[in-house]
Design an enzyme around this catalytic site. Structure first.
Site, mmCIF file in Angstrom:
data_model
loop_
_atom_site.group_PDB
_atom_site.id
_atom_site.type_symbol
_atom_site.label_atom_id
_atom_site.label_comp_id
_atom_site.label_asym_id
_atom_site.label_seq_id
_atom_site.Cartn_x
_atom_site.Cartn_y
_atom_site.Cartn_z
ATOM 1 N N SER A 102 39.002 -3.232 86.626
ATOM 2 C CA SER A 102 38.391 -1.964 87.013
ATOM 3 C C SER A 102 36.913 -2.136 87.360
ATOM 4 O O SER A 102 36.568 -2.873 88.268
ATOM 5 C CB SER A 102 38.604 -0.944 85.891
ATOM 6 O OG SER A 102 38.272 0.351 86.289
ATOM 7 N N ASP A 241 35.241 2.290 92.109
ATOM 8 C CA ASP A 241 35.058 1.079 91.308
ATOM 9 C C ASP A 241 36.004 0.006 91.831
ATOM 10 O O ASP A 241 36.648 0.181 92.871
ATOM 11 C CB ASP A 241 35.282 1.369 89.824
ATOM 12 C CG ASP A 241 36.663 1.930 89.540
ATOM 13 O OD1 ASP A 241 37.300 2.461 90.477
ATOM 14 O OD2 ASP A 241 37.125 1.848 88.390
ATOM 15 N N ASP A 243 38.949 -1.113 91.163
ATOM 16 C CA ASP A 243 40.365 -0.838 91.431
ATOM 17 C C ASP A 243 40.591 0.567 91.961
ATOM 18 O O ASP A 243 41.738 0.997 92.114
ATOM 19 C CB ASP A 243 41.218 -1.083 90.186
ATOM 20 C CG ASP A 243 40.959 -0.085 89.076
ATOM 21 O OD1 ASP A 243 39.857 0.502 89.041
ATOM 22 O OD2 ASP A 243 41.851 0.112 88.230
ATOM 23 N N ASP A 245 40.351 3.589 90.851
ATOM 24 C CA ASP A 245 40.997 4.685 90.130
ATOM 25 C C ASP A 245 39.981 5.752 89.742
ATOM 26 O O ASP A 245 40.324 6.728 89.085
ATOM 27 C CB ASP A 245 41.763 4.183 88.899
ATOM 28 C CG ASP A 245 40.875 3.574 87.825
ATOM 29 O OD1 ASP A 245 39.669 3.361 88.082
ATOM 30 O OD2 ASP A 245 41.395 3.299 86.729
#
Length: 445
Positions: A102, A241, A243, A245
């Site tokens: 992340s 960020d 990833d 999400d």
């Protein structure tokens, strides 16, 4: 073996804490628990990753673990976490695995696991996976034709983009957005999604090389985005960020619009459209007291959960609600996904701007945040320190001094050996003083 799962999967320094061997064990255990063979025949797993360098190594290990347990792998390559969750459901897979840390620095990596339907795991399922990984429960180990096979999904990104398009009923024509992709998993799909919706897009930090993910960019380093928004005269900026999400925003002047303000804008819009089920928003205990006040004034009920979008999702599912999220920028729309989706959040936020003709700063002004100070204290045993009588007494004393003019939250981090101390108060100096005093108490235990 200590507990593997934190608040968002398994995470650690790649190749020392999160090794290829551990990744194989976890994947094999997850396949054993989530993909036992049944009348439906061979089970499948979706595997995706962010572009950090260690992802290729860990992807190979995860694929080996899954196939060694008799599961066929659908490899979707570099895509955001919410895309992997969506594709797990859309491709009718028994589980999904996302390899990402992340917003963490490049040397870290992690493994997030989704059950069928793209849902994050509950604690009981995580415990079963840990038991298999630790060898206390036997894992599946078929031979011959029972070993899983691997195939790629060449249209995975296009499937996800088509899904995103269904979540935005209006055009973004006329809006200019700068998007900071953090050199991460959204570097391709985020600009594509925003352009497809009609926005003029300036993409920055969208050239991942495996080493530059989250490096002075993305949702944890907004400086370059703030500068670019002003330089390009954009209507807003969006930061993802590694990833994707999560999503944070900045207004035309470069000022931060955090997750609480984003949820305020979205909740009011959904309320006006009759889409906010039971006029309820779900947020975590970390959300600013200002969000509570804004929702109360708008006639919206605010339900709070523990920190982590998995807990937000549990709150959404238990009440059948339609919007939830975190101050950090994870926002969940159950009608369109099972986890925080930064690109979807950006689309919906710009959709509200296009619908009303208002600037993001004006929309976000419906909430006034109380000054908030967050101090992270590194400790040897975060849970023991957070539960220490000395620390608990200090928290009670701080709460007593604030009365109704603020609040205190102290909790162990779910991903690092940290105790997080958060203080909100109507006066920033009061908040800073109390936070520093509490942090000192935590550090001394």
């Amino acid at each position: 073996m200590g507990r593997l799962f934190g608040t968002d999967g398994v995470r650690g320094l790649a190749n020392t804490e999160l090794t290829a061997e551990l990744a194989l064990q976890v994947a094999s255990a997850a396949a054993t628990v989530l993909a036992s063979p049944g009348s439906g025949g061979r089970k499948t797993a979706v595997v995706g990753r962010d572009p950090r360098a260690s992802g290729e190594m860990l992807e190979a290990a995860v694929v080996a673990g899954l196939t060694s347990a008799g599961v066929d792998v659908l490899n979707v390559g570099v895509l955001p976490t919410p895309a992997v969750a969506y594709l797990t459901a859309a491709l009718d897979a028994a589980l999904g695995v996302m390899i990402s840390a992340s917003h963490n620095p490049m040397p870290d990596n992690g493994i997030k696991i989704f059950a069928a339907g793209g849902h994050k795991l509950d604690d009981e399922v995580e415990d079963r996976i840990e038991a298999v990984a630790a060898g206390t429960t036997t894992r599946r180990a078929p031979t011959g034709a029972g070993i899983g096979r691997v195939r790629t999904v060449p249209d995975a990104a296009e499937r996800y983009l088509q899904h995103l398009a269904t979540a935005l009923p209006n055009s973004l024509d006329g809006l200019t957005v700068v998007v900071d992709c953090a050199h991460g998993a959204a570097s391709g799909v985020a600009p594509a999604a925003y352009r497809a919706a009609g926005a003029t897009v300036v993409a920055i930090n969208a050239e991942p090389d495996g080493l530059n993910i989250n490096e002075n960019c993305g949702s944890t380093h907004l400086e370059s985005l703030q500068k670019a928004v002003v330089e390009h005269g954009a209507d807003l900026g969006l930061a993802h960020d590694g990833d994707a999400d999560r999503c944070l925003a900045v207004d035309a002047a470069g000022s931060l619009i955090d997750g609480d303000a984003i949820m305020t804008v979205l909740a009011l819009g959904m309320r006006d459209a009759g889409e906010l089920v039971d006029n309820t928003l779900v947020a975590t205990v970390m959300s600013n007291l200002g969000l509570h006040i804004a929702m109360r004034e708008a006639g919206i009920t605010l339900v709070t959960t523990a920190v982590g979008d998995r807990y937000v999702l549990e709150g959404l599912r238990s009440g059948g609600f339609s919007l939830g999220g975190e101050q950090s920028g994870h926002v969940v729309f159950p009608a369109f996904g099972t986890t925080g989706d930064g690109v979807l959040t950006g689309l919906r936020l710009m959709g509200r701007m296009a619908e009303t003709g208002q600037a993001i700063a004006d929309l976000a002004s419906a909430m006034t945040a109380l000054p908030q100070v967050l101090v992270n204290v590194r400790v040897a045993d975060k849970r023991a320190v957070a539960a220490s009588p000395v620390v608990l007494d200090a928290v009670v004393a701080a709460e007593r001094s604030l009365g109704d003019n603020g609040r205190v939250l102290l909790r162990p981090s779910g991903t690092e050996q940290l105790v997080r101390v958060m203080v909100e108060a109507s006066d920033i100096e009061v908040a800073r003083k109390l936070a520093d005093e509490l942090a000192g108490t935590v550090a001394s235990v």
